[in-house]
Design an enzyme around this catalytic site. Structure first.
Site, short mmCIF file in Angstrom:
data_model
loop_
_atom_site.label_atom_id
_atom_site.label_comp_id
_atom_site.label_asym_id
_atom_site.label_seq_id
_atom_site.Cartn_x
_atom_site.Cartn_y
_atom_site.Cartn_z
N PRO A 12 0.79 -1.23 0.00
CA PRO A 12 0.00 0.00 0.00
C PRO A 12 0.83 1.29 0.00
O PRO A 12 1.89 1.35 0.64
CB PRO A 12 -0.82 -0.10 1.29
CG PRO A 12 -0.03 -1.00 2.16
CD PRO A 12 0.60 -2.00 1.24
N ASN A 13 0.31 2.25 -0.72
CA ASN A 13 0.86 3.61 -0.80
C ASN A 13 2.12 3.73 -1.65
O ASN A 13 2.61 4.83 -1.88
CB ASN A 13 1.11 4.20 0.61
CG ASN A 13 -0.17 4.27 1.42
OD1 ASN A 13 -1.15 4.85 0.96
ND2 ASN A 13 -0.18 3.67 2.59
N ARG A 20 5.00 11.08 -2.20
CA ARG A 20 4.79 10.76 -0.80
C ARG A 20 6.09 10.93 -0.01
O ARG A 20 7.09 10.27 -0.31
CB ARG A 20 4.34 9.31 -0.76
CG ARG A 20 4.32 8.68 0.56
CD ARG A 20 4.09 7.19 0.41
NE ARG A 20 3.95 6.63 1.72
CZ ARG A 20 4.34 5.42 2.06
NH1 ARG A 20 4.84 4.61 1.14
NH2 ARG A 20 4.21 5.00 3.28
N TYR A 25 11.40 8.86 1.21
CA TYR A 25 11.40 7.84 0.15
C TYR A 25 12.05 8.30 -1.16
O TYR A 25 12.18 7.50 -2.09
CB TYR A 25 9.95 7.39 -0.12
CG TYR A 25 9.31 6.78 1.10
CD1 TYR A 25 9.81 5.61 1.66
CD2 TYR A 25 8.20 7.38 1.72
CE1 TYR A 25 9.25 5.05 2.79
CE2 TYR A 25 7.62 6.82 2.84
CZ TYR A 25 8.14 5.66 3.38
OH TYR A 25 7.58 5.11 4.49
N ASN A 76 8.08 -5.62 -1.28
CA ASN A 76 8.06 -4.49 -0.36
C ASN A 76 6.63 -4.44 0.16
O ASN A 76 5.74 -3.92 -0.51
CB ASN A 76 8.42 -3.17 -1.05
CG ASN A 76 8.45 -2.01 -0.05
OD1 ASN A 76 7.92 -2.15 1.07
ND2 ASN A 76 9.03 -0.89 -0.43
N ALA A 79 3.38 -0.97 4.70
CA ALA A 79 2.86 -1.04 6.07
C ALA A 79 2.32 -2.42 6.44
O ALA A 79 2.31 -2.80 7.62
CB ALA A 79 1.79 0.02 6.28
N GLU A 100 12.67 -9.52 1.38
CA GLU A 100 11.84 -8.38 1.78
C GLU A 100 12.65 -7.10 1.57
O GLU A 100 13.84 -7.06 1.93
CB GLU A 100 11.47 -8.54 3.26
CG GLU A 100 10.70 -7.38 3.87
CD GLU A 100 10.41 -7.61 5.36
OE1 GLU A 100 10.87 -8.63 5.93
OE2 GLU A 100 9.74 -6.75 5.95
N HIS A 102 12.65 -2.77 2.03
CA HIS A 102 12.09 -1.47 2.44
C HIS A 102 13.08 -0.42 1.98
O HIS A 102 14.29 -0.56 2.23
CB HIS A 102 11.92 -1.38 3.96
CG HIS A 102 10.96 -2.39 4.49
ND1 HIS A 102 9.60 -2.21 4.48
CD2 HIS A 102 11.18 -3.62 5.01
CE1 HIS A 102 9.01 -3.29 4.97
NE2 HIS A 102 9.95 -4.16 5.30
N ARG A 109 13.59 4.43 12.27
CA ARG A 109 12.33 5.16 12.27
C ARG A 109 11.51 4.80 13.53
O ARG A 109 12.06 4.29 14.50
CB ARG A 109 11.59 4.88 10.97
CG ARG A 109 12.42 5.31 9.74
CD ARG A 109 11.68 5.10 8.46
NE ARG A 109 10.46 5.92 8.41
CZ ARG A 109 9.49 5.75 7.51
NH1 ARG A 109 9.59 4.80 6.60
NH2 ARG A 109 8.43 6.53 7.53
C1 DQA Z 1 8.42 1.10 3.53
C2 DQA Z 1 8.56 1.27 5.04
C3 DQA Z 1 7.23 1.04 5.74
O1 DQA Z 1 7.37 1.23 7.14
C4 DQA Z 1 6.19 2.01 5.23
O2 DQA Z 1 4.93 1.73 5.81
C5 DQA Z 1 6.11 2.07 3.75
C6 DQA Z 1 7.34 1.99 2.97
C7 DQA Z 1 9.75 1.42 2.79
O3 DQA Z 1 9.87 1.02 1.64
O4 DQA Z 1 10.63 2.08 3.36
O5 DQA Z 1 5.03 2.27 3.19
O6 DQA Z 1 8.10 -0.27 3.25
#
Ligand code: DQA
Length: 149
Positions: A12-13, A20, A25, A76, A79, A100, A102, A109
């Protein structure tokens, strides 16, 4: 010989990358991430299927579909990594090498980002390397596929 398929899943997002929180990011968009992954795939002689969804159920279904179809997964989970036992269970069920990713260093964080359920299903975790983390993850999965024949 047929190229192995690595599925690259985004949670998501991540469709909002570039807009964003660019201070966290960066300014690259999800299309830029896909281009970077396609270039890495060419180098590694693998095929990728690159997807993003905001839905937890859809992400779970996409993971399930990888069983018998793909040779590995880069994910990825965004959240959902921090919240979704359903996603963890799906990743355990497919019995494939999983890396995985990120982009941000989740350990620098908020405390709620330090734990991810997905990590329990992952062979490795890459965080804090920005979008390049995806290329490293593809390299790692391709190496595992080659090593494990
Ligand atoms: C993320 C880190 C997560 O904590 C966050 O919710 C994201 C992006 C990253 O790529 O740094 O949406 O996965």
């Amino acid at each position: 010989m047929k190229r192995p398929l690595i599925v690259v899943l985004n949670g998501p997002n991540l469709n909002m990358l570039g807009l964003r929180q660019p201070e966290i990011y960066g300014e690259a968009t999800l299309d830029d991430v896909e281009q970077l992954c396609l270039q890495a795939a060419e180098r590694l002689d693998v095929t990728i299927d690159f997807r993003q969804t905001n839905g937890e159920g859809e992400l779970v279904s996409w993971v399930q579909e990888c069983r018998g179809r793909a040779s590995g997964i880069v994910i990825n989970p965004a959240a959902y990594g921090h919240t979704s036992i359903a996603l963890l269970d799906a990743l355990l069920a497919v019995e494939l090498p999983v890396i995985e990713v990120h982009m941000s260093n989740i350990h620098r964080r908020e405390a709620f980002r330090h734990h991810t359920y997905v990590s329990q299903a992952a062979r490795g975790v890459i965080c804090g390397l920005g979008i390049r983390g995806y290329a490293h993850a593809l390299q790692a999965v391709a190496d595992m596929i080659e090593d494990e024949g």
